[in-house]
Design a protein around this motif. Structure first.
Motif, PDB file in Angstrom:
ATOM      1  N   LEU A 287       0.858  -1.158  -0.020  1.00  0.00           N
ATOM      2  CA  LEU A 287      -0.127  -0.138  -0.096  1.00  0.00           C
ATOM      3  C   LEU A 287       0.901   1.109  -0.104  1.00  0.00           C
ATOM      4  N   VAL A 288       0.640   2.157  -1.061  1.00  0.00           N
ATOM      5  CA  VAL A 288       1.289   3.341  -0.913  1.00  0.00           C
ATOM      6  C   VAL A 288       0.232   4.284  -0.536  1.00  0.00           C
ATOM      7  N   LEU A 289       0.472   5.005   0.420  1.00  0.00           N
ATOM      8  CA  LEU A 289      -0.167   6.112   1.102  1.00  0.00           C
ATOM      9  C   LEU A 289       0.187   7.381   0.782  1.00  0.00           C
ATOM     10  N   LEU A 290      -0.595   8.112  -0.260  1.00  0.00           N
ATOM     11  CA  LEU A 290      -0.294   9.759  -0.458  1.00  0.00           C
ATOM     12  C   LEU A 290      -1.123  10.563   0.700  1.00  0.00           C
ATOM     13  N   LEU A 291      -0.349  11.170   1.552  1.00  0.00           N
ATOM     14  CA  LEU A 291      -0.973  11.855   2.375  1.00  0.00           C
ATOM     15  C   LEU A 291      -0.875  13.353   2.192  1.00  0.00           C
ATOM     16  N   ASP A 292      -1.806  13.981   2.148  1.00  0.00           N
ATOM     17  CA  ASP A 292      -2.179  15.283   2.021  1.00  0.00           C
ATOM     18  C   ASP A 292      -1.580  16.150   3.256  1.00  0.00           C
ATOM     19  N   THR A 293      -0.382  17.001   3.100  1.00  0.00           N
ATOM     20  CA  THR A 293      -0.091  17.682   4.074  1.00  0.00           C
ATOM     21  C   THR A 293      -0.007  19.443   3.816  1.00  0.00           C
ATOM     22  N   ASN A 294      -0.816  19.521   3.020  1.00  0.00           N
ATOM     23  CA  ASN A 294      -1.184  20.903   2.357  1.00  0.00           C
ATOM     24  C   ASN A 294      -1.582  21.631   3.743  1.00  0.00           C
ATOM     25  N   PRO A 295      -0.799  22.813   4.195  1.00  0.00           N
ATOM     26  CA  PRO A 295      -1.042  23.342   5.330  1.00  0.00           C
ATOM     27  C   PRO A 295      -2.421  24.285   5.374  1.00  0.00           C
TER      28      PRO A 295
ATOM     29  N   VAL B 118       4.093   1.925   2.362  1.00  0.00           N
ATOM     30  CA  VAL B 118       4.812   3.088   2.138  1.00  0.00           C
ATOM     31  C   VAL B 118       4.056   4.173   2.215  1.00  0.00           C
ATOM     32  N   VAL B 119       4.582   5.367   2.818  1.00  0.00           N
ATOM     33  CA  VAL B 119       3.675   6.680   2.887  1.00  0.00           C
ATOM     34  C   VAL B 119       4.822   7.741   2.376  1.00  0.00           C
ATOM     35  N   ILE B 120       4.119   8.557   1.341  1.00  0.00           N
ATOM     36  CA  ILE B 120       4.608   9.691   0.789  1.00  0.00           C
ATOM     37  C   ILE B 120       3.812  11.112   1.224  1.00  0.00           C
ATOM     38  N   ALA B 121       4.435  12.031   1.530  1.00  0.00           N
ATOM     39  CA  ALA B 121       3.716  12.906   2.066  1.00  0.00           C
ATOM     40  C   ALA B 121       3.682  14.212   0.673  1.00  0.00           C
TER      41      ALA B 121
ATOM     42  N   SER C 208       6.487  20.517  -2.469  1.00  0.00           N
ATOM     43  CA  SER C 208       7.277  19.289  -2.596  1.00  0.00           C
ATOM     44  C   SER C 208       6.620  18.002  -1.981  1.00  0.00           C
ATOM     45  N   CYS C 209       7.225  17.010  -2.399  1.00  0.00           N
ATOM     46  CA  CYS C 209       6.694  15.726  -1.910  1.00  0.00           C
ATOM     47  C   CYS C 209       7.857  15.017  -1.428  1.00  0.00           C
ATOM     48  N   ASP C 210       7.763  13.944  -0.605  1.00  0.00           N
ATOM     49  CA  ASP C 210       8.880  13.129  -0.235  1.00  0.00           C
ATOM     50  C   ASP C 210       8.482  12.069   0.530  1.00  0.00           C
ATOM     51  N   TYR C 211       9.135  10.715   0.461  1.00  0.00           N
ATOM     52  CA  TYR C 211       8.694   9.506   1.247  1.00  0.00           C
ATOM     53  C   TYR C 211       8.955   9.803   2.694  1.00  0.00           C
ATOM     54  N   ILE C 212       8.043   9.267   3.362  1.00  0.00           N
ATOM     55  CA  ILE C 212       8.054   9.396   4.857  1.00  0.00           C
ATOM     56  C   ILE C 212       8.420   8.148   5.399  1.00  0.00           C
ATOM     57  N   TYR C 213       7.804   7.046   4.846  1.00  0.00           N
ATOM     58  CA  TYR C 213       7.952   5.749   5.795  1.00  0.00           C
ATOM     59  C   TYR C 213       7.936   4.785   4.739  1.00  0.00           C
ATOM     60  N   ASP C 214       8.582   3.817   4.995  1.00  0.00           N
ATOM     61  CA  ASP C 214       8.653   2.441   4.374  1.00  0.00           C
ATOM     62  C   ASP C 214       8.924   1.199   5.420  1.00  0.00           C
ATOM     63  N   SER C 215       7.592   0.623   5.265  1.00  0.00           N
ATOM     64  CA  SER C 215       7.666  -0.471   6.376  1.00  0.00           C
ATOM     65  C   SER C 215       8.758  -1.723   6.014  1.00  0.00           C
TER      66      SER C 215
ATOM     67  N   SER D  51       3.904  10.410  -9.189  1.00  0.00           N
ATOM     68  CA  SER D  51       4.817   9.947  -9.705  1.00  0.00           C
ATOM     69  C   SER D  51       5.836   9.184  -8.935  1.00  0.00           C
ATOM     70  N   MET D  52       6.110   9.860  -7.678  1.00  0.00           N
ATOM     71  CA  MET D  52       7.108   9.108  -6.706  1.00  0.00           C
ATOM     72  C   MET D  52       6.287   7.829  -6.311  1.00  0.00           C
ATOM     73  N   ALA D  53       5.255   7.443  -6.257  1.00  0.00           N
ATOM     74  CA  ALA D  53       4.568   6.296  -6.031  1.00  0.00           C
ATOM     75  C   ALA D  53       4.920   5.299  -6.953  1.00  0.00           C
ATOM     76  N   LEU D  54       4.611   5.929  -8.085  1.00  0.00           N
ATOM     77  CA  LEU D  54       4.800   5.031  -9.363  1.00  0.00           C
ATOM     78  C   LEU D  54       6.361   4.348  -9.582  1.00  0.00           C
ATOM     79  N   CYS D  55       7.124   5.212  -9.355  1.00  0.00           N
ATOM     80  CA  CYS D  55       8.523   4.925  -9.551  1.00  0.00           C
ATOM     81  C   CYS D  55       8.718   3.849  -8.525  1.00  0.00           C
ATOM     82  N   TYR D  56       8.540   4.000  -7.113  1.00  0.00           N
ATOM     83  CA  TYR D  56       8.524   3.063  -6.184  1.00  0.00           C
ATOM     84  C   TYR D  56       7.774   1.784  -6.540  1.00  0.00           C
ATOM     85  N   ILE D  57       6.899   1.758  -6.891  1.00  0.00           N
ATOM     86  CA  ILE D  57       6.220   0.619  -7.595  1.00  0.00           C
ATOM     87  C   ILE D  57       6.842  -0.179  -8.669  1.00  0.00           C
TER      88      ILE D  57
END
Lengths: 592, 301
Positions: free
Chosen positions: B16-24, B58-61, B66-73, B130-136
């Motif tokens: 599971l690749v989770l795209l977490l919205d952190t838009n303030p 995998v969690v991507i913020a 910007s976006c970044d990988y936050i967590y990879d189990s 895009s980052m999620a797809l690259c990881y996958i």
């Protein structure tokens, strides 16, 4: 037939070794009956003349007894021993006559059934189509067997299905044979010293296509100077002389007979054509082969047929012809294809048609002066050698590589939005980030909230989700990609689809019968209308019978069918009213 | 031993690749606080990891700039960070939160440098997709035995029309890779991008009504692995909003002009296509609103 029957005393042997049972052989037209003398013996034989395949008999001069051996179609042979040879001959002649007569009859019957055979074939095709297509079969059963439509009407709209094969066959264009029929050796009869050439229209066509000089000679000489038969005789004499490879004789005969000389010397027309082609050859290397370049038909080309190097006198050189020349010319003609469509038997027409075609193609091939100049110029340009030419200084254009960021940034575009004060936004953003960071710190400190979720909230969520899923299922079905039809029970679905096709069939015939001009159409329309009302009531019944939850959808499906039927009914009524109004009061009884 | 591993790999292993919205800008306007939201999400991640021993998360913020990988189990450095955890926080997520905090700081820095102010407050969905797809893609190339990946997009920010092209490209790549994109939209307006993404890739889209029951929504709908989705009935949207945004002004339109060469969408008549450079012919009619190369995009039922 004279001599209706022959009766003879014979002995019947089933095989050579069998001593033979004495009895009577009665031969009648169509039948052969052998009755043994001894009533208790069981070798009674009855053979129909149709079943006799062949007969053999022993020769009179030999020492063998007079036997007649009849073989039937199954291979069984019956041997009859006669008392004397004249008896046997009589029987044999009789049977021969009967056999000959039998053979005639099948031919006659074959001819008479060929006219029926077409329809038999068509019937077979129809049955095959019905067998293969169950939908068609159902329609056929429904309409033709209930006499709503006749067989012809039913198939009239399906000509495409029936006539597909025949149309396909006639469209194919037959090409030329690759076999050199013009070069087939004649049959020679050693005894009578005759050489027989066979001439068919196909061969004539080939000869005219391959040898334009012969064609020209034909047009010139026949029928003014000689008959066609004479022409071909002379031609084949020339062929024969070629095949004997006797150049001296050929030269001698050519000197005598000028017409023969035409056939014996090399083909001028062809040589002219080839020389023209040589002139037009492009020195710039063009790998595309020119159509049938037959350079080898000119002299001093070609290999000997049998590999030997005959010494030939120079003046007789032209009377030689090589196998390679013939082959190449034939191949060129075959590749060109069948240039004329004339199927005539008349040689003259064929010859003229070919000449016309050749003239047309020659006229097309002739290049004008301008085209020639252009060609020469192109050749000199292409054949130029680069290192011999002067250096060319092309004006240089500066290289412009665009910044790829332009493309990506253009995607941002001008976003029309409610403009906010720049400073205000920045402040907002900063505040927002601050809030966000606070939240993160908070959760790091306190951990996950406890309880994570309240039970009543959870329950509400569950029930709302269940509601959503079930309503969605009702509206669009389990699979959004499936259609409503698949949700119906199979019998209903089949019924709906069948009604649809039958209504289409009925309406097609109905609308094609208007305007009504004959009583035949009138009765047809009446029958169709009855069938349509029948179907209409069936549709209504089906709508009622279906389950209540599907009823609405089914009625939506059925509605366009009913609308089409309604339109047809309306038209029928209107037309009926018009007709009764037109005919007025002077209606004979019973006329609708 | 390979045979043991293959026995362990059953159909329902998922990545599971989770795209977490952190838009303030979004989180400052919601009813639910970010911390509450995070607790729902973290509990959900825990649940997913608990479903199968081989599951990966995998969690991507998705930030504002910007976006970044936050967590990879699957990384082993997650465990053992006991000192930064408080009570009640699963040990697994200590590093996640730390990284999240670092990311937010970095994002703030980047957003300060940004020039364009008149932007819809959207998050950078295209980047995180895009980052999620690259990881996958990397997971696909790692060997035969890999979990079945899917992407879950948790978003509340509205769509940014300027990202239309990039988002559509990512969606089509996901379709090609056969990776479903699930989407859970917790914002106010409807997100056309997410609806289209889920529709095209075969994922699930849902808009939860009650945000305090978010955990329930997540576990009911989005926790099912791909194999089990064949037997489970998940809520489907009745219709999908297929509206596109025009390439020139980034407005959302439903009737516009299409370049026949590259299929770029424009809201008004142009002489030349800005994407592929092909020159458009004369319009047949004078009336600009009824030219023949118009295409109407209506939402499907």
């Amino acid at each position: 037939m004279a001599g209706g029957q022959v009766e003879k005393r014979v002995k019947y042997k089933s095989s050579v070794k069998d001593p033979g049972t004495p009895g009577f052989l009665r031969i009648r037209e169509g039948m052969l009956l052998f009755v043994p003398n001894d009533p208790k013996s069981d070798s009674k034989l009855k053979v129909l003349t149709q079943n006799i395949k062949s007969q053999k008999n022993t020769k009179e001069g030999s020492n063998k007894p007079p036997w007649l051996n009849l073989t039937n179609k199954l291979g069984k042979s019956h041997i009859f021993e006669f008392e004397n040879y004249p008896d046997m001959h009589a029987c044999r002649d009789f049977i021969t006559k009967a056999l000959a007569k039998c053979e005639e009859e099948p031919n006659k019957s074959a001819v008479s059934t060929s006219s029926e055979q077409l329809s038999i074939k068509e019937l077979e095709l129809r049955f095959k189509l019905l067998r293969e297509n169950s939908e068609l079969q159902r329609l056929h059963k429904q309409f033709v067997e209930s006499k709503v439509l006749t067989e012809d009407e039913f198939w009239a709209t399906r000509k495409k299905l029936l006539g597909k094969d025949s149309i396909r066959k006639s469209k194919q264009q037959v090409g030329l044979k690759s076999m050199m029929v013009s070069g087939i050796k004649p049959s020679t009869d050693g005894r009578t010293n005759r050489v027989t050439f066979n001439l068919t229209p196909e061969i004539i066509f080939q000869i005219f296509a391959e040898k334009p000089a012969v064609r020209q000679a034909f047009i010139n000489y026949v029928p003014s100077k000689m008959t066609e038969k004479d022409f071909w005789t002379k031609y084949f004499r020339a062929e024969y002389l070629y095949s004997t490879k006797n150049t001296a004789v050929a030269a001698a005969e050519a000197a005598e007979d000028e017409e023969l000389a035409v056939f014996l010397k090399p083909d001028e027309i062809l040589a002219r054509e080839t020389r023209q082609k040589i002139r037009r050859v492009d020195p710039t290397l063009d790998m595309e082969a020119d159509q049938g370049d037959d350079y080898t038909h000119l002299m001093d080309h070609g290999i000997q047929r049998d590999g030997t190097m005959d010494v030939v006198e120079p003046q007789n050189d032209q009377f030689k012809r090589s196998l390679l020349q013939d082959l190449n010319r034939h191949a060129a003609v075959v590749l060109e294809g069948r240039s004329i469509d004339v199927e005539s038997e008349d040689t003259r027409i064929v010859a003229e048609a070919l000449t016309r075609v050749k003239q047309v193609s020659k006229a097309d091939g002739e290049t004008t002066k301008d085209a020639n100049l252009e060609r020469l110029e192109r050749m000199s340009r292409l054949a130029g050698m680069e290192d011999l030419q002067a250096p060319q200084n092309f004006p240089l254009a500066p290289l412009s590589i665009k910044d790829p960021r332009d493309y990506f940034e253009s995607q941002q575009g001008n976003v029309l939005n409610v403009p906010r004060g720049a400073k205000g936004l920045k402040r907002n953003v900063h505040e927002a980030y601050g809030l966000l960071k606070e939240s993160i710190l908070e959760i790091r400190a306190t951990g996950l909230s406890d309880p994570l979720i309240r039970p009543e909230v959870s329950f509400e969520v569950f029930s709302s989700l269940t509601r959503t899923i079930s309503t969605a299922k009702n509206i669009i079905g389990k699979n959004p990609r499936e259609s409503f039809l698949d949700r119906l029970p199979k019998s209903t679905k089949d019924e709906v689809l069948h009604h649809w096709t039958s209504i289409q069939e009925l309406l097609r015939h109905f609308w094609s019968s208007y305007p009504i001009t004959t009583t035949y159409l009138h009765t047809k329309v009446g029958k169709l209308k009855d069938a349509m009302s029948n179907t209409y009531s069936k549709l209504e019944a089906m709508k009622e019978s279906v389950q209540s939850d599907l009823r609405h959808q089914v009625s939506l499906l059925v509605r366009p069918m009913q609308q089409a039927l309604d339109a047809a009914f309306q038209h029928y009524e209107a037309d009926l009213q018009r007709r009764t109004a037109k005919s007025g009061g002077e209606r004979p009884n019973g006329y609708i | 031993m390979p045979s043991v591993v293959s026995k362990q790999y059953s159909d329902d292993v998922s990545l599971l690749v989770l795209l977490l919205d952190t838009n303030p800008l979004f989180w400052s306007t919601t009813s639910i606080t970010f911390s509450q939201f995070l607790s729902h999400v973290l509990a959900f991640l825990n649940a997913v990891l608990g479903l199968n021993q081989l599951n990966q998360v995998v969690v991507i913020a998705t930030g504002y700039s910007s976006c970044d990988y936050i967590y990879d189990s699957s990384l082993t450095s997650n465990h053992g960070n006991l000192e930064s955890n408080g009570i009640g926080m699963p040990a697994l997520f200590g590093s996640l939160l730390k990284k999240l905090e670092d990311f937010v700081t970095k994002d703030e820095e980047l957003s300060k440098e940004e020039v364009s102010e008149d932007r819809i407050p959207s998050c950078l969905l295209s980047g995180s997709l895009s980052m999620a797809l690259c990881y996958i893609q990397r997971v696909f190339r790692s060997g035969h035995l890999h979990p079945q990946p899917r992407i879950l997009c948790l978003q509340g920010s509205p769509d940014g029309p300027e990202q239309y092209v990039a988002v559509m490209n990512s969606i089509f790549s996901a379709q090609r890779l056969m990776v479903p994109i699930d989407s859970c939209y917790i914002g106010v307006q409807n997100s056309a991008f997410l609806q289209q993404a889920s529709y095209i890739t075969g994922g699930v889209h849902h808009t939860p009504k009650q945000l305090d029951g978010l955990f329930q929504y997540l576990t009911t709908i989005f926790a099912t692995d791909l194999h089990s989705r064949g037997f489970v009935q998940l809520p489907k949207p009745i219709g999908v909003d297929f509206r596109a945004s025009c390439f020139c002004h980034k407005k959302t339109i439903d009737m516009g002009y299409i370049c026949s060469v590259c299929l770029s969408i424009f809201c008004e008549h142009h002489k030349k296509c800005s994407t592929c450079g092909s020159v458009f012919g004369q319009s047949k009619l004078d009336d600009a609103s009824s030219v023949s190369d118009k295409k109407r995009k209506a939402p499907s039922t």
